[in-house]
Write an enzyme that holds these catalytic residues in place. Structure first.
Site, PDB file in Angstrom:
ATOM      1  CG  ASP A 156     -21.628 -12.319  12.426  1.00 54.09           C
ATOM      2  OD1 ASP A 156     -22.514 -11.565  12.600  1.00 54.09           O
ATOM      3  OD2 ASP A 156     -21.311 -13.061  13.602  1.00 54.09           O
ATOM      4  CG  ASP A 194     -25.596 -12.411  18.987  1.00 52.83           C
ATOM      5  OD1 ASP A 194     -25.674 -13.396  18.070  1.00 52.83           O
ATOM      6  OD2 ASP A 194     -24.567 -11.735  18.868  1.00 52.83           O
TER       7      ASP A 194
END
Ligand code: DGJ
Length: 719
Positions: A462, A520
């Site tokens: 990430d 997301d």
């Protein structure tokens, strides 16, 4: 599409220094002709449709015809758009190269052709020098067998003082008819929103200064004939394969020639080339298509797929813990979740953020890449053993480029943190200076230690903030080195690239990773658009798409299970939902969906992606057709209320017109909701057999789907 003929024609010109001439690279419906005669910087005289096999005389004539008249109030020679246009040539548009050598007074770069070499049938290497400025430049041009053009420059400082590089870009000509521009923008959870414009004279420039492409990344810059769509129109498109700061633009000015450019966006002083040092630009990747955006995908996807030296990896069904538990990690909860995942057929369990020292929320812990001993007294072993005992493999979330100020790492090595003590945090975190060899070595060692101690098959890597400080160039290069080192040491481990969802999706990172977290948001309505447009460039098997909870966490919108399943099917599928809260009936349907995905994934992940241009923006059709066109799967999607009660027939693109196809509705759980008394007869009867030509040109009567529903169809050739 077109037959993959390939030729390189060279017409040497003995009057020029070195081996110069006119070069013609052609393959897969694309030609590029480079006029490299004389001593000037070569000129791309054609990039576009295949010109066929041209003999030397025809090539010379083409190159001669591309020499324009002398315009009024201009330099006294024909003004040509070279591959690296500069003011020295009379070009007053954005230059292809800029820089200076302190104290030398040299600001106008004046490159001359040294030699051109062919490399195989589809590649050229052009060498240029500016002796006075002390520069040597190598431009590599390659047309892949799929028709994807790659161009990169390498600039070397040949004098004994530093050369300060300002910019070094790839510039390609586009024809006058390429008037309409498409690129992308977006927000967190709403990435890759298309935007169209018809820029007038001037520069339409998209610049990223995030230290990552960003949620608003231009992603692709496409210039096309007015109204180009998914299946129609000519387009010229570029993408910069780079994960740091960058720019891409279209320029049209009063001089006449129009062009598109792209390159790394360098900060002042960022690239100071020491004597003998070189700078290599990221690759500009460019495609011409005479069949709209699907034509672009039909070249890009096979090219990207060709990067895998061995057979493509099967994309396992993932369960990611993030939206299921967030930071609430404990062994009993996670083992129950793994049990539920195994029950529905999940193949990989990914433990997201929250497992390492002190990470109870997003304010602390980044950098302390040790399993938290409070929550995990026996390390991750009990969980991993349980997961693997269920027959699933295990994946782990990391964010190696970052550091929380509240972490042991930050307290011990404040000098490893980019910026000054007062620099802003973002998601309460700062950036680790990966260009610092000690920080680099430390973080590599931590990631490697985790991969060595635990049976980890997959990292979700990430990156949750903009850089804002430091050198985006050095940080991006160091990131690439870090991932490359991890991969070299642990070749079996797959890596998913994530950046607050889809803020770092580019072909630089994709070269090094196996999957990207597309966004997301797991809201299927948002996802339909995000996946549709991300998928123009990136093949579906790389695009993580998860089944989320009924009410999406990012938008608060509630969607039917069928619509969520239909949306997550067309990518690298997974689940991001607390399955322990799902009902028995839901678990049964999810299990059937997983089984169906496993049947379809070899088709979904190898075929041609096709999309229809529909007159009603509320209705979309997308699908994947197998390479031999014997099978296909389509989704007919209703995003909102349609504009008419009897929607236009569904026409299926990309099929073999000579084959007969059996078209079956495929229900994922309940049939999609319609708002009509009786759907079309062929649907009531459970399917129909029709020639491919009829499916493409006439189509099948469409059901009137309620908003936010999708009907899936599988097609199988029956003759
Ligand atoms: C941002 C990612 O996009 C999410 O999927 C999740 O991994 C969180 N970070 C964890 O902090």
């Amino acid at each position: 599409m077109d037959s993959p003929t390939t030729t390189v024609t060279t017409t040497p010109d003995t009057t020029a220094s070195g081996k110069s001439g006119v070069y013609h690279l052609r393959t897969a419906g694309t030609s590029i002709v480079v006029d490299a005669r004389g001593t000037g910087v070569p000129v791309v005289v054609h990039w576009g449709a295949d010109l066929g096999a041209l003999n030397d005389a025809a090539l010379y004539r083409l190159a001669d015809l591309a020499v324009p008249a002398i315009p009024p109030s201009s330099v006294d020679h024909p003004l040509r758009l070279s591959m690296l246009p500069t003011p020295r040539e009379g070009w007053s548009g954005r230059p292809g190269i800029a820089g200076f050598r302190a104290g030398s007074g040299i600001t106008a770069i004046d490159l001359h052709l040294s030699t051109v070499n062919t490399q195989g049938a589809r590649a050229l290497v052009v060498l240029l020098t500016d002796a006075a400025a002390g520069l040597h430049l190598c431009t590599e041009i390659e047309l892949s067998v799929e028709g994807v053009l790659q161009v990169r420059h390498t600039l070397t400082n040949t004098q004994d003082t530093a050369f300060e590089l300002g910019s070094l870009d790839v510039i390609l000509p586009i024809p006058d008819r390429a008037q309409e521009v498409l690129d992308f923008t977006g927000l967190w959870s709403h990435e890759r929103r298309p935007q169209r414009s018809v820029p007038g004279q001037g520069i339409w420039s998209r610049e990223s200064r995030h230290g990552r492409p960003g949620h608003d990344d231009a992603f692709l810059t496409v210039a096309g004939t007015p109204g180009f769509g998914f299946r129609t129109g000519e387009i010229w498109a570029t993408h910069l394969a780079w994960s740091g700061d960058k720019r891409s633009w279209i320029e049209r000015n009063s001089l006449g020639p129009a062009c598109m450019g792209s390159g790394e966006l360098l900060s002042p002083g960022e690239i100071s080339l020491a004597p003998g040092e070189s700078y290599q630009s990221p690759d500009t990747v460019a495609v011409y298509s005479d069949a709209g955006l699907d034509g672009l995908s039909s070249k890009m996807h096979p090219w990207i797929r060709s990067w895998q030296a061995v057979a493509p990896r099967v994309r396992p069904v993932v369960l990611n813990t993030w939206e299921a538990v967030y930071f609430a990690h404990d062994l009993p909860t996670l083992t129950k979740l793994a049990d539920a995942a195994a029950r529905v057929g999940v193949e990989r369990f990914v433990l997201d953020d929250g497992w390492f020292t002190g990470r109870t929320d997003d304010r602390r812990g980044l950098g302390d890449w040790f399993v938290d001993s409070t929550g995990w007294p026996k390390g991750l072993h009990p969980l991993i053993d349980h997961v693997r005992g269920l027959g699933l493999d295990f994946g782990l979330w990391v964010e190696p480029e970052m550091v929380s100020l509240d972490s042991d790492l930050a307290r011990k090595h404040p000098d490893w943190i980019l910026g000054t003590p007062g620099s802003p945090t973002w998601r309460h975190q700062r950036v680790l200076d990966l260009d610092n060899p000690e920080a680099f070595t430390w973080v590599l060692a931590r990631v490697r230690a985790l991969l060595t101690e635990y049976a980890i098959s997959y990292l979700k890597w990430d990156h949750n903030r903009d850089l804002l400080t430091g050198s985006a160039h050095r940080q991006t290069r160091a990131l690439y080195r870090l991932i490359d080192a991890v991969r070299a040491a642990h070749p079996g481990v797959e890596i998913e690239s994530c950046a607050s969802g889809g803020a770092r999706i580019d072909l630089g990172i994709l070269r090094r990773t196996d999957r990207v977290w597309t966004s997301d948001t797991n809201d299927p309505l948002e996802r339909q658009a995000i996946q549709r447009y991300t998928g123009v460039l990136i093949p579906p098997e790389y695009l993580g798409g998860h089944l989320g909870a009924a009410t999406a966490h990012t938008t608060g919108r509630t969607a039917d299970l069928g619509f969520r399943l239909a949306t997550a099917l067309f990518g690298s599928a997974g689940i991001e939902w607390d399955l322990t809260q799902a009902s028995e009936a839901e678990l049964v349907v999810i299990g059937q969906w997983v089984a169906q995905y496993k049947v379809l994934r070899s088709l979904l992940h190898s075929g041609s992606v096709v999309r229809s241009d529909t007159s009603d923006p509320a209705l979309e059709l997308h699908g994947v057709v197998s390479p031999d066109r014997a099978a296909a799967v389509f989704a007919y999607v209703s995003l909102a209320a349609p504009s008419v009660a009897l929607p236009a027939p569904i026409r299926f693109p990309g099929l073999d017109p000579a084959k007969n196809y059996r078209v079956h509705p495929l229900n994922l759980g309940a049939a999609p909701r319609t708002v009509q008394d009786a759907p079309p007869r062929w649907l009531i009867e459970g399917g129909i057999t029709v020639p491919g030509s009829v499916l493409a040109l006439v189509g099948l009567p469409a059901p009137l789907l309620a908003p936010e529903q999708a009907a899936i169809f599988t097609l199988d050739a029956v003759n």
